[in-house]
Write an enzyme that holds these catalytic residues in place. Structure first.
Site: not given
Ligand code: CAA
Length: 246
Positions: A88, A90-91, A147-148, A152
């Site tokens: 279980a 969450i993100t 990133f983000g 997590y």
């Molecule tokens: N690497 C580098 N830069 C990134 C990036 C990344 N992965 N993601 C976003 N950015 C940059 C954007 O290009 C943007 O750059 P500029 O300001 O220069 O334009 C800046 O960061 C802001 O980006 P956003 O407008 O997207 O910002 P936001 O606050 O709206 O969203 C976020 C940020 C929520 C992190 C979104 O980018 C996101 O959802 N990213 C994916 C996160 C991720 O990988 N989650 C994994 C989920 S799956 C999981 O967790 C299972 C597992 O175990 C693998």
């Protein structure tokens, strides 16, 4: 003897694939769902139609008492838990500057406190019986950071410290404790990532150039759950299409 496996958060994504795989191998499979999940009965009915009769219990894995009650009920109704899969999770993805304390706490509670809460009521029984498997599902993002995902990545990295310490303590008792670290698998969690981020930032980091399949992870869990895996403990197995090398 039919072994009993408990998979937390088994109704969907990776957890569902794990339940199906273990059931196909003739384990008795129990899954937990969060107490607020109104779709649990439907999921169970769908699975029955597919030929899988899973035992399902409500459990808030982030709450110590809820975990204790769940394990007590499972052991009373079905029998002792031989295999625990802490799946279980969450993100609450957002950049650190936008993250508030609640976003931090929710992720730590569900993704890391849950290991203590679930292992505590099952560990003594495994040691007394001289056989047990604990498998903690971490993430490639624990090793690499993402990133983000400050919350997590921290929780998932903490999991592996937990794994290694507990593995040492029970190594001579027939109980193995391992972490697996999946990469980006084609589940609802990953599909919720904005598609441009997935296409331009994430997929290019995966040498195989594709998302993983839940069944591919379930196969690894099946091996770790088996008697054959008796000499494997305290490990962190990467299953991510090569992303850990990027
Ligand atoms: N690497 C580098 N830069 C990134 C990036 C990344 N992965 N993601 C976003 N950015 C940059 C954007 O290009 C943007 O750059 P500029 O300001 O220069 O334009 C800046 O960061 C802001 O980006 P956003 O407008 O997207 O910002 P936001 O606050 O709206 O969203 C976020 C940020 C929520 C992190 C979104 O980018 C996101 O959802 N990213 C994916 C996160 C991720 O990988 N989650 C994994 C989920 S799956 C999981 O967790 C299972 C597992 O175990 C693998």
């Amino acid at each position: 003897m039919t072994r009993i496996a408990l998979v937390t958060g088994g109704m969907g994504g990776l957890g569902e694939a794990i339940c199906i795989k273990l059931a196909a191998l003739d384990y008795k499979v129990v899954t937990t769902y969060s107490p607020g999940n109104t779709k649990a009965a439907d999921w169970r009915a769908n699975m029955r139609e597919m030929g899988f009769d899973f035992y399902c219990y409500p459990c808030d894995v982030g709450d110590f008492d809820s975990a204790q009650q769940c394990v007590t009920a499972v052991e009373k109704d079905i029998g002792p838990i031989d295999i625990l899969i802490n799946n279980a999770g969450i993100t609450r993805d957002m950049t650190f500057r936008k993250m508030d304390k609640l976003n931090w706490d929710e992720v730590m509670r569900t993704n890391l406190d849950s290991l203590f809460n679930m292992c505590k009521p099952v560990c003594d029984g495994m040691v007394e019986r001289g056989w047990g498997r604990i498998i903690n599902i971490s993430s490639v993002n624990a090793q690499k950071g993402a990133f983000g995902q400050v919350n997590y990545s921290a929780a998932k990295a903490g999991m592996h410290g937990f794994t290694k310490a507990l593995a040492l303590e029970v190594a001579r008792k027939g109980v193995t404790v391992n972490t697996i670290s999946p990469g980006y698998i084609g589940t609802k969690m990953v599909k919720a990532i904005p598609s441009d981020v997935l296409e331009t930032k994430i997929l290019p980091q995966i040498p195989m150039g594709r998302l993983g399949k839940p069944e591919e992870v379930a196969g690894l869990i099946a091996y770790l759950s088996s008697d054959e895996a008796a000499f494997l403990t305290g490990a962190n197995i990467a299953i991510n299409g090569g992303q850990h090398m990027s």
